[in-house]
Design a protein around this motif. Sequence first.
Motif, PDB file in Angstrom:
ATOM      1  N   PHE A  14      65.658  10.718  -2.743  1.00 19.57           N
ATOM      2  CA  PHE A  14      65.660  10.007  -4.020  1.00 19.57           C
ATOM      3  C   PHE A  14      66.885  10.393  -4.851  1.00 19.57           C
ATOM      4  N   PRO A  15      67.402   9.473  -5.670  1.00 18.37           N
ATOM      5  CA  PRO A  15      68.463   9.834  -6.624  1.00 18.37           C
ATOM      6  C   PRO A  15      67.849  10.587  -7.793  1.00 18.37           C
ATOM      7  N   PHE A  16      68.572  11.595  -8.294  1.00 19.51           N
ATOM      8  CA  PHE A  16      68.049  12.407  -9.385  1.00 19.51           C
ATOM      9  C   PHE A  16      68.877  12.207 -10.648  1.00 19.51           C
ATOM     10  N   CYS A  17      68.198  12.306 -11.786  1.00 16.86           N
ATOM     11  CA  CYS A  17      68.855  12.084 -13.067  1.00 16.86           C
ATOM     12  C   CYS A  17      69.701  13.290 -13.455  1.00 16.86           C
ATOM     13  N   SER A  18      70.363  13.188 -14.592  1.00 13.20           N
ATOM     14  CA  SER A  18      71.297  14.234 -15.008  1.00 13.20           C
ATOM     15  C   SER A  18      70.603  15.551 -15.330  1.00 13.20           C
ATOM     16  N   VAL A  19      69.337  15.477 -15.731  1.00 19.96           N
ATOM     17  CA  VAL A  19      68.577  16.703 -15.991  1.00 19.96           C
ATOM     18  C   VAL A  19      68.051  17.243 -14.665  1.00 19.96           C
ATOM     19  N   HIS A  20      68.596  18.389 -14.251  1.00 16.65           N
ATOM     20  CA  HIS A  20      68.245  18.955 -12.946  1.00 16.65           C
ATOM     21  C   HIS A  20      67.397  20.213 -13.074  1.00 16.65           C
ATOM     22  N   GLU A  21      66.702  20.374 -14.189  1.00 16.38           N
ATOM     23  CA  GLU A  21      65.907  21.571 -14.410  1.00 16.38           C
ATOM     24  C   GLU A  21      64.500  21.398 -13.827  1.00 16.38           C
ATOM     25  N   ILE A  22      64.161  22.288 -12.895  1.00 17.83           N
ATOM     26  CA  ILE A  22      62.834  22.274 -12.262  1.00 17.83           C
ATOM     27  C   ILE A  22      61.979  23.331 -12.945  1.00 17.83           C
ATOM     28  N   ASN A  23      60.900  22.912 -13.576  1.00 14.29           N
ATOM     29  CA  ASN A  23      60.042  23.844 -14.305  1.00 14.29           C
ATOM     30  C   ASN A  23      59.107  24.570 -13.340  1.00 14.29           C
ATOM     31  N   HIS A  24      59.717  25.390 -12.505  1.00 10.67           N
ATOM     32  CA  HIS A  24      58.978  26.150 -11.495  1.00 10.67           C
ATOM     33  C   HIS A  24      59.849  27.319 -11.060  1.00 10.67           C
ATOM     34  N   PHE A  25      59.269  28.238 -10.237  1.00  4.33           N
ATOM     35  CA  PHE A  25      60.068  29.364  -9.752  1.00  4.33           C
ATOM     36  C   PHE A  25      60.504  29.175  -8.298  1.00  4.33           C
ATOM     37  N   PHE A  26      60.154  28.033  -7.707  1.00  3.02           N
ATOM     38  CA  PHE A  26      60.700  27.643  -6.411  1.00  3.02           C
ATOM     39  C   PHE A  26      60.668  26.128  -6.319  1.00  3.02           C
ATOM     40  N   CYS A  27      61.377  25.573  -5.360  1.00  6.78           N
ATOM     41  CA  CYS A  27      61.430  24.114  -5.218  1.00  6.78           C
ATOM     42  C   CYS A  27      60.109  23.609  -4.647  1.00  6.78           C
ATOM     43  N   ASP A  28      59.407  22.849  -5.447  1.00  5.82           N
ATOM     44  CA  ASP A  28      58.125  22.277  -5.061  1.00  5.82           C
ATOM     45  C   ASP A  28      58.260  20.763  -5.149  1.00  5.82           C
ATOM     46  N   ALA A  29      57.884  20.059  -4.099  1.00  3.76           N
ATOM     47  CA  ALA A  29      58.101  18.608  -4.034  1.00  3.76           C
ATOM     48  C   ALA A  29      57.519  17.850  -5.226  1.00  3.76           C
ATOM     49  N   PRO A  30      56.263  18.101  -5.639  1.00  2.00           N
ATOM     50  CA  PRO A  30      55.729  17.357  -6.796  1.00  2.00           C
ATOM     51  C   PRO A  30      56.538  17.575  -8.075  1.00  2.00           C
ATOM     52  N   MET A  31      57.018  18.819  -8.303  1.00  2.00           N
ATOM     53  CA  MET A  31      57.823  19.093  -9.494  1.00  2.00           C
ATOM     54  C   MET A  31      59.177  18.405  -9.411  1.00  2.00           C
ATOM     55  N   LEU A  32      59.737  18.360  -8.208  1.00  2.00           N
ATOM     56  CA  LEU A  32      61.045  17.736  -8.022  1.00  2.00           C
ATOM     57  C   LEU A  32      60.974  16.227  -8.251  1.00  2.00           C
ATOM     58  N   MET A  33      59.840  15.633  -7.933  1.00  3.42           N
ATOM     59  CA  MET A  33      59.678  14.194  -8.110  1.00  3.42           C
ATOM     60  C   MET A  33      59.786  13.774  -9.575  1.00  3.42           C
TER      61      MET A  33
END
Length: 311
Positions: free
Chosen positions: A164-183
């Motif tokens: 998926f293309p991601f917007c300019s805000v790349h902040e993930i509110n988590h302590f590791f990459c989690d697919a639902p949070m990345l979505m």
Amino acid sequence: MEKKNATSDFILLGLFKHTKSHLFLFILVLTVAIASLMGNALMILLIHRDQRLHTPMYVLLSQLSFMDMMLVFTIVPKMASGFLTGKKSISPAGCGLQIFVSITLGGGESFLLAVMSYDRYVAVCHPLRYPMLMNWQLCLQMTMGSWSLGAADGLMQAVATLSFPFCSVHEINHFFCDAPMLMRLACADTTVFENAMYICCVLMLLIPFSLILTSYSLILTAVLHMRSTEARKKAFATCSSHLTVVGFFYGAAIFIYMRPKYYRLANHDKIVSAFYTIFTPMLNPLIYSLRNNEVKSALKKWLKCTDSKRQ
């Protein structure tokens, strides 16, 4: 709509802030993670060294310990370095790797626990046929099947999420990459993928969980028909450790992945994720060692051997 950005790194906001109370919690979590690695490594060592533990049950337990160690290694070093150095960025490739490995291990552990419940069912309900019904070839096939199913799910979700293309805000509110949070950062309609991911998670959890419930229902029926009180105690002791681990794992996983999207809060997810990715891997070797006489015996034997070599 926000500007799309397909090249910059993601920022993991992490689990802790730079306050005294959070510093204490960080040290606590880091201590638990180190204890988890040491406990699971010790479990694997004992199973490898002691001939009495060379049975399908303990081979499966060593695989569980290995999965727990890999999960801690995948998540904690990046979380710790981000907190200590302030460098919280992670590349898309690194993020995809975390998604793949964490889902592979979570899915693999889900099916492995089902395999372990089948092992206990055969041991309690068909003890005389155990060598035939739970032979080494079948044990290896079911173990590899657990890894393969977890890896297939992890690969599918990692590739699909990063497509998926991601917007300019790349902040993930988590302590590791989690697919639902990345979505939540995607600049496209992710409804179809999120629904498919939800169904996949439900199946990956409910199918093994149903097999576990079936196995232990049959075990309970068999135990209640046992005439010997000693046999009942032994059967319950054999299964209690596994049921405790199942409760911890599935309780946290169902809370995170089977709730509808509109019930999810980032802070709640982070706390529960910390529990099942860091604290549960520490509890597993403790549960199996404290409630298992064979493991305790192997540990005492190894400690005596170590002391004799020092002298």
